[in-house]
Write a protein that holds these residues in place. Structure first.
Motif, PDB file in Angstrom:
ATOM      1  N   PHE A  83     -25.529 -29.939  -0.541  1.00 44.28           N
ATOM      2  CA  PHE A  83     -25.087 -31.308  -0.269  1.00 44.28           C
ATOM      3  C   PHE A  83     -25.781 -31.929   0.942  1.00 44.28           C
ATOM      4  O   PHE A  83     -25.485 -33.069   1.298  1.00 44.28           O
ATOM      5  CB  PHE A  83     -23.568 -31.343  -0.062  1.00 44.28           C
ATOM      6  N   ALA A  96     -22.471 -33.157   4.768  1.00 41.10           N
ATOM      7  CA  ALA A  96     -22.562 -32.185   3.682  1.00 41.10           C
ATOM      8  C   ALA A  96     -21.294 -31.340   3.598  1.00 41.10           C
ATOM      9  O   ALA A  96     -20.802 -31.040   2.504  1.00 41.10           O
ATOM     10  CB  ALA A  96     -23.785 -31.289   3.889  1.00 41.10           C
ATOM     11  N   GLU A  99     -18.612 -33.543   1.989  1.00 40.63           N
ATOM     12  CA  GLU A  99     -18.834 -33.735   0.555  1.00 40.63           C
ATOM     13  C   GLU A  99     -18.536 -32.448  -0.227  1.00 40.63           C
ATOM     14  O   GLU A  99     -17.961 -32.500  -1.318  1.00 40.63           O
ATOM     15  CB  GLU A  99     -20.278 -34.185   0.306  1.00 40.63           C
ATOM     16  N   ARG A 103     -15.309 -31.254  -3.562  1.00 41.12           N
ATOM     17  CA  ARG A 103     -15.584 -30.759  -4.905  1.00 41.12           C
ATOM     18  C   ARG A 103     -14.336 -30.086  -5.469  1.00 41.12           C
ATOM     19  O   ARG A 103     -13.620 -29.372  -4.764  1.00 41.12           O
ATOM     20  CB  ARG A 103     -16.749 -29.764  -4.889  1.00 41.12           C
TER      21      ARG A 103
END
Length: 344
Positions: A83, A96, A99, A103
């Motif tokens: 990411f 990152a 993010e 998930r």
């Protein structure tokens, strides 16, 4: 800082990058703090979700965040890397981490207690002592070969040969070397025995370790390492997930109608996998002496697939058995159903 709903932290030794995300998913905080300032910021921040990469010192900072009233999620490093966008810097790393935490199928790493990390430190100390002892033996064997003296690899035979050489008439320099080697090995042995006794003491106070030790091939060292690493296995949804995490399942390559399986993935903690395979090797070597379902399955598998594959398959089965018994909070009991299972 009152608007922060999710706080992403990029951990380091001295300087830490923070990224705050509000409830609408927009960035509302971007700061670079020192170690002392991070402590202060975490306790002054209203309760929120803190996400970090599971790396060095992450469990310590996870405990700090929990004590400050935050919810903590540690993300495996390999799930964060995909990411990262743009150049490698702390701000992009923070984004990152955020993010990756969003998930849906990410498995978070549970925050370890100080006691769990203390036990794992003892395991690292034992591994270092074993590595140093092996290095000492290898160097001594190679130096003695220069004088035509060959000593086998086995540790017990090596020590026996050292005693025999010291009782013979040899060069003073070789005698001096062997005396120092003997003293060094005695020190390693004493250190390893002490650590093993500490493992047994900690296992006696740990119900999870007691359950694991009831499984064939799982001794004090394996039980101690696994209980300190996974506790009761609550981070895994099923036994299969646990064996996958250990890297004991085959690699898969699938595309369209093609699906191929190869060797084991070797993902996860290599120390835990190594110890479990060593334990499985002991079980396989003695399987022909017993008549319960597990040992008859191992014997049939060894004849069909060979010793090495039987050892890895047994380690896989022991891992799944370990997770199941931890969830049921039951000790292992051999089964005698007079049938040999065909699947690992």
């Amino acid at each position: 800082m009152n608007n922060v709903s999710i706080l992403s932290i990029d951990l380091a030794k001295n300087v830490f990058q923070l990224l705050g995300i509000d409830q609408s998913g927009k960035s509302c905080l971007s700061k670079r703090l020192s170690r002392a300032k991070l402590h202060e910021a975490l306790f002054n921040l209203p309760a929120c979700e803190v996400v970090m990469e599971a790396c060095s010192s992450s469990h310590y900072w996870g405990r700090v965040c929990l004590s400050a009233g935050h919810q903590v999620h540690l993300i495996p490093a390999q799930h964060v890397t995909p990411f990262v966008r743009g150049n490698k810097n702390d701000k992009n790393d923070c984004m990152a981490i955020y993010e990756a935490s969003r998930r849906p199928n990410i498995r978070f790493v549970p925050v370890k207690t100080e006691q769990q990390q203390a036990i794992l430190i003892l395991h690292r100390m034992r591994e270092r002592a074993l590595a140093s002892r092996t290095a000492c033996i290898n160097q001594t064997r190679s130096l003695l070969l220069e004088f035509g003296i060959h000593i086998p690899k086995a540790y017990s035979i090596f020590k026996q040969n050292i005693h025999e050489l010291l009782s013979e008439s040899i060069q003073p320099v070789i005698r001096l070397m062997l005396l120092e080697v003997h003293e060094e090995l005695e020190g390693y042995d004493k250190r390893i025995r002490l650590l093993d006794s500490l493992f047994r003491q900690s296992n006696a106070q740990n119900s999870s370790a007691g359950i694991m030790q009831s499984i064939p091939g799982v001794g004090p060292i394996i039980a101690s390492a696994f209980s300190a690493s996974i506790d009761k296995g609550q981070a895994f949804k099923c036994a299969k997930d646990f064996s996958v995490w250990l890297g004991l399942t085959p690699k898969q390559y699938a595309s369209g109608e093609i699906s191929r399986l190869s060797g084991i993935t070797k993902r996860g903690d290599c120390y835990l996998r190594k110890q479990l395979i060593h334990g499985a090797r002991t079980v396989v070597s003695h399987a022909h002496k017993k008549d319960d379902d597990l040992n008859r399955w191992i014997t049939a598998l060894k004849q069909r697939r060979g010793v090495n594959k039987a050892i890895v398959a047994t380690a896989h089965r022991l891992a799944r058995l370990m997770w199941i018994l931890l969830q049921k909070n039951e000790f292992y009991r051999p089964m005698f159903n007079n049938t040999v299972e065909k699947h690992a």
